[in-house]
Design a protein around this motif. Structure first.
Motif, PDB file in Angstrom:
ATOM      1  N   UNK A  63       0.818  -1.218   0.000  1.00 50.66           N
ATOM      2  CA  UNK A  63       0.000   0.000   0.000  1.00 50.66           C
ATOM      3  C   UNK A  63       0.851   1.267   0.000  1.00 50.66           C
ATOM      4  N   UNK A  64       2.145   1.121   0.317  1.00 51.65           N
ATOM      5  CA  UNK A  64       3.044   2.282   0.281  1.00 51.65           C
ATOM      6  C   UNK A  64       3.019   3.107   1.555  1.00 51.65           C
ATOM      7  N   UNK A  65       2.318   2.643   2.605  1.00 53.85           N
ATOM      8  CA  UNK A  65       2.366   3.380   3.871  1.00 53.85           C
ATOM      9  C   UNK A  65       3.668   3.057   4.597  1.00 53.85           C
ATOM     10  N   UNK A  66       4.304   1.948   4.224  1.00 56.02           N
ATOM     11  CA  UNK A  66       5.682   1.683   4.632  1.00 56.02           C
ATOM     12  C   UNK A  66       6.525   1.665   3.356  1.00 56.02           C
ATOM     13  N   UNK A  67       7.739   2.249   3.436  1.00 51.73           N
ATOM     14  CA  UNK A  67       8.650   2.217   2.276  1.00 51.73           C
ATOM     15  C   UNK A  67       9.110   0.793   1.996  1.00 51.73           C
ATOM     16  N   UNK A 188       8.347  -1.038  -1.511  1.00 46.56           N
ATOM     17  CA  UNK A 188       7.222  -0.540  -2.316  1.00 46.56           C
ATOM     18  C   UNK A 188       7.742   0.040  -3.638  1.00 46.56           C
ATOM     19  N   UNK A 189       7.103  -0.348  -4.741  1.00 45.23           N
ATOM     20  CA  UNK A 189       7.591   0.068  -6.069  1.00 45.23           C
ATOM     21  C   UNK A 189       7.598   1.589  -6.245  1.00 45.23           C
ATOM     22  N   UNK A 190       6.493   2.251  -5.914  1.00 46.37           N
ATOM     23  CA  UNK A 190       6.391   3.693  -6.136  1.00 46.37           C
ATOM     24  C   UNK A 190       7.311   4.461  -5.187  1.00 46.37           C
ATOM     25  N   UNK A 191       7.352   4.042  -3.918  1.00 45.46           N
ATOM     26  CA  UNK A 191       8.211   4.715  -2.938  1.00 45.46           C
ATOM     27  C   UNK A 191       9.676   4.582  -3.343  1.00 45.46           C
ATOM     28  N   UNK A 192      10.019   3.465  -3.958  1.00 46.57           N
ATOM     29  CA  UNK A 192      11.395   3.241  -4.397  1.00 46.57           C
ATOM     30  C   UNK A 192      11.801   4.285  -5.441  1.00 46.57           C
ATOM     31  N   UNK A 194      10.287   7.217  -5.896  1.00 44.89           N
ATOM     32  CA  UNK A 194      10.140   8.544  -5.294  1.00 44.89           C
ATOM     33  C   UNK A 194      11.341   8.936  -4.437  1.00 44.89           C
ATOM     34  N   UNK A 195      11.894   7.950  -3.731  1.00 42.74           N
ATOM     35  CA  UNK A 195      13.027   8.229  -2.819  1.00 42.74           C
ATOM     36  C   UNK A 195      14.207   7.355  -3.217  1.00 42.74           C
ATOM     37  N   UNK A 196      14.528   7.398  -4.477  1.00 42.18           N
ATOM     38  CA  UNK A 196      15.537   6.491  -5.024  1.00 42.18           C
ATOM     39  C   UNK A 196      16.862   6.547  -4.260  1.00 42.18           C
TER      40      UNK A 196
END
Ligand code: PRP
Length: 222
Positions: A63-67, A188-192, A194-196
């Motif tokens: 869900x992306x609430x955790x990285x 998380x795919x999106x968090x990865x 976003x905060x590469x």
């Protein structure tokens, strides 16, 4: 920059994960260790750890609430979460196995009886037997699965084996291996994306910590 949130599976694996973060200088302060707080900050402020039920780790990360999170491959394969899985953390090693009472035939039962298989890991068991083209009836059990064949509820079980003690003490033996499991870092795919930079730094640090020789009693003494 906001801390990275890391979901951790409550129990022994969480202690091992926190030891690993300790080795990269980002463990939790000792006074945080025994609190009932549900968000534990790392002592350097880079991370927030979320102690959750093991089977909930993939949910928080997907869900992306955790990285990121730490979870056994057994849980991950059962949940089939859509997450990145960049690192085998090595600890929490065990295997998913098919076990049966000693002397129970495997993989076929006499008289072409359809085998009944008790397990908590319904998805993994279903996939394993389906890949072999074996017809079985899966019986979902929530815990102490070893009891099922002792009472005749099932012929076999699919369960985690760590030391083998539970099987042995109940007269069961491993007849097949489903897969080897250990703790995995999931991301998380999106968090990865976003905060590469933060994600890549964490991965590099964890990889280096895992590659470094563990402290032994003798090296600690010298
Ligand atoms: C796990 C697993 C086995 C046992 C295996 O159970 O389901 O029962 O550990 O460990 P061993 O090979 O070292 O004996 P868990 O402790 O999670 O309890 P549960 O079956 O009630 O969920």
């Amino acid at each position: 920059m906001a801390p990275m949130r890391i979901a951790l599976p409550k129990g022994r694996m969480m202690d091992q994960a926190l030891e690993l973060w300790d080795r990269i200088g980002s463990g939790i302060a000792p006074e945080q260790a025994n609190t009932r707080r549900l968000i534990l900050p790392s002592r350097d402020g880079r991370f927030e750890f979320l102690p959750v039920k093991p089977s909930d780790v993939p949910t928080y990360v997907e869900a992306g609430v955790a990285d990121a999170g730490v979870v056994g491959l057994d849980v991950l394969l059962e949940r089939r979460a859509d997450v990145l899985q960049p690192l085998d953390l090595g600890f929490g090693a065990c295997r998913m196995a098919v076990a049966a009472p000693e002397g129970q035939p495997y993989p076929d039962l006499p008289g072409a009886v359809t085998p009944r298989v008790a397990t908590k890991y319904v998805e993994s068991a279903r996939r394993f037997f389906a890949e072999r083209g074996a017809q079985v009836e899966i019986i979902r059990i929530a815990g102490s699965v070893e009891l099922a064949p002792l009472l005749g509820l099932s012929h076999w079980i699919v369960d985690l084996v760590e030391t083998g003690r539970t099987l042995k003490e109940n007269g069961l033996v491993v007849v097949d291996t489903v897969f080897a499991s250990s703790a995995r870092l999931i991301v998380n795919r999106a968090r990865h994306k976003l905060r590469l930079d933060d994600h890549q730094r964490l991965l590099a640090e964890l990889e280096a910590a895992l590659a470094a020789p563990a402290l032994t009693t003798s090296s600690a003494r010298s």
